[in-house]
Design an enzyme around this catalytic site. Structure first.
Site, PDB file in Angstrom:
ATOM      1  N   GLU A  40       0.830  -1.197   0.000  1.00 11.75           N
ATOM      2  CA  GLU A  40       0.000   0.000   0.000  1.00 11.75           C
ATOM      3  C   GLU A  40       0.873   1.259   0.000  1.00 11.75           C
ATOM      4  OE1 GLU A  40      -2.393   1.415  -0.792  1.00 11.75           O
ATOM      5  OE2 GLU A  40      -3.922   1.705   0.732  1.00 11.75           O
ATOM      6  N   ASP A  62      -2.478  -5.056   0.798  1.00 10.03           N
ATOM      7  CA  ASP A  62      -1.770  -3.971   1.483  1.00 10.03           C
ATOM      8  C   ASP A  62      -0.371  -4.371   1.934  1.00 10.03           C
ATOM      9  OD1 ASP A  62      -3.896  -2.043   1.389  1.00 10.03           O
ATOM     10  OD2 ASP A  62      -4.936  -3.252   2.885  1.00 10.03           O
TER      11      ASP A  62
END
Length: 252
Positions: free
Chosen positions: A80, A108
């Site tokens: 992310e 992420d």
């Protein structure tokens, strides 16, 4: 809200959030609730990774101060916050190296200890509801899901919370602090309550000249960072209000 975000979050996080929004035609000065949500999500992802390493024996360890003599590897790869091209390059590299299944959506984090991708969620709603939404979207048992709320609740795949209790407590405390800081500035209700946000939006629109500055098209593109966040009710309310106002102007 914009001033709060710039005061509350690390400048690096603010810069990453701005880049993610501007890349997709979204203005942090206008989409301020979204701006705050992206910054919050980024910070949780970074806090999730902080201080967690794997030693030379392959064991997970927590180190809060760097030891130049320690042979340590970061336990988590942060995906992310990268631009999409670089993020997918990192994901592909991990998959080629470890043999794990490639996810359909950008996750992420990657956990080198458990050999799995992780999807982090931060919600203003009920954690169970948001968890199910995430699971239905991802549709993969290979990606681990971990949801946090601003009220201190959390939910994870198979109740496997990955981190130790103290590390998770730091994240929960930070989220609670953000909530309290928003509340002290009178920002929390509009951040979490659709009706309050809609009321404020109507008030703001009435202060404008008829048709002045209203767009004739509404962008439906979604920034990379927001693909990991819950749907932002602020978007739909703003879109509906702008469309209704624009149609009234056309009739005149």
């Amino acid at each position: 809200m914009e001033d709060f975000v710039r005061q509350c979050f690390n400048p690096m996080i603010v810069e990453l959030a701005e880049k993610a929004m501007k890349e997709y035609g979204e203005d942090p000065k206008i989409e301020t609730n979204k701006f705050a949500a992206i910054c919050t999500h980024l910070e949780v992802c970074f806090m999730y990774s902080d201080f967690h390493f794997i030693d030379e024996r392959g064991e997970s360890t927590i180190v809060e101060s760097s030891d130049p003599n320690a042979l340590l590897k970061h336990r988590f790869e942060i995906i992310e916050g990268r631009d999409r091209t670089m993020a997918w390059t990192v994901v592909n590299s991990i998959c080629n190296t470890t043999g794990v299944e490639k996810p359909k959506f950008l996750p992420d984090l990657y956990d080198y200890k458990e050999n799995r991708f992780i999807e982090i969620g931060v919600t203003r709603r009920e954690v169970h509801t948001y968890y199910l939404e995430k699971a239905n979207k991802i549709k993969s048992e290979k990606t681990h899901i971990h949801i946090f709320s601003f009220t201190g609740e959390e939910m994870a795949t198979k109740a496997d919370y990955t981190l130790d209790e103290e590390s998770r407590a730091r994240i929960k405390t930070r989220l609670y602090t953000i909530r309290q800081e928003m509340a002290s500035r009178g920002l929390w209700d509009s951040f979490v309550n659709p009706r309050e946000a809609k009321r404020q939006l109507k008030k703001d629109l009435k202060s404008l000249e008829p048709c002045a500055g209203l767009p004739t098209k509404v962008s439906h593109r979604t920034s990379p960072a927001l693909k990991t966040l819950e749907p932002m009710w602020m978007d739909s309310n703003r879109t509906a209000a702008l469309r209704a106002s624009f149609l009234k102007c056309q009739k005149k």
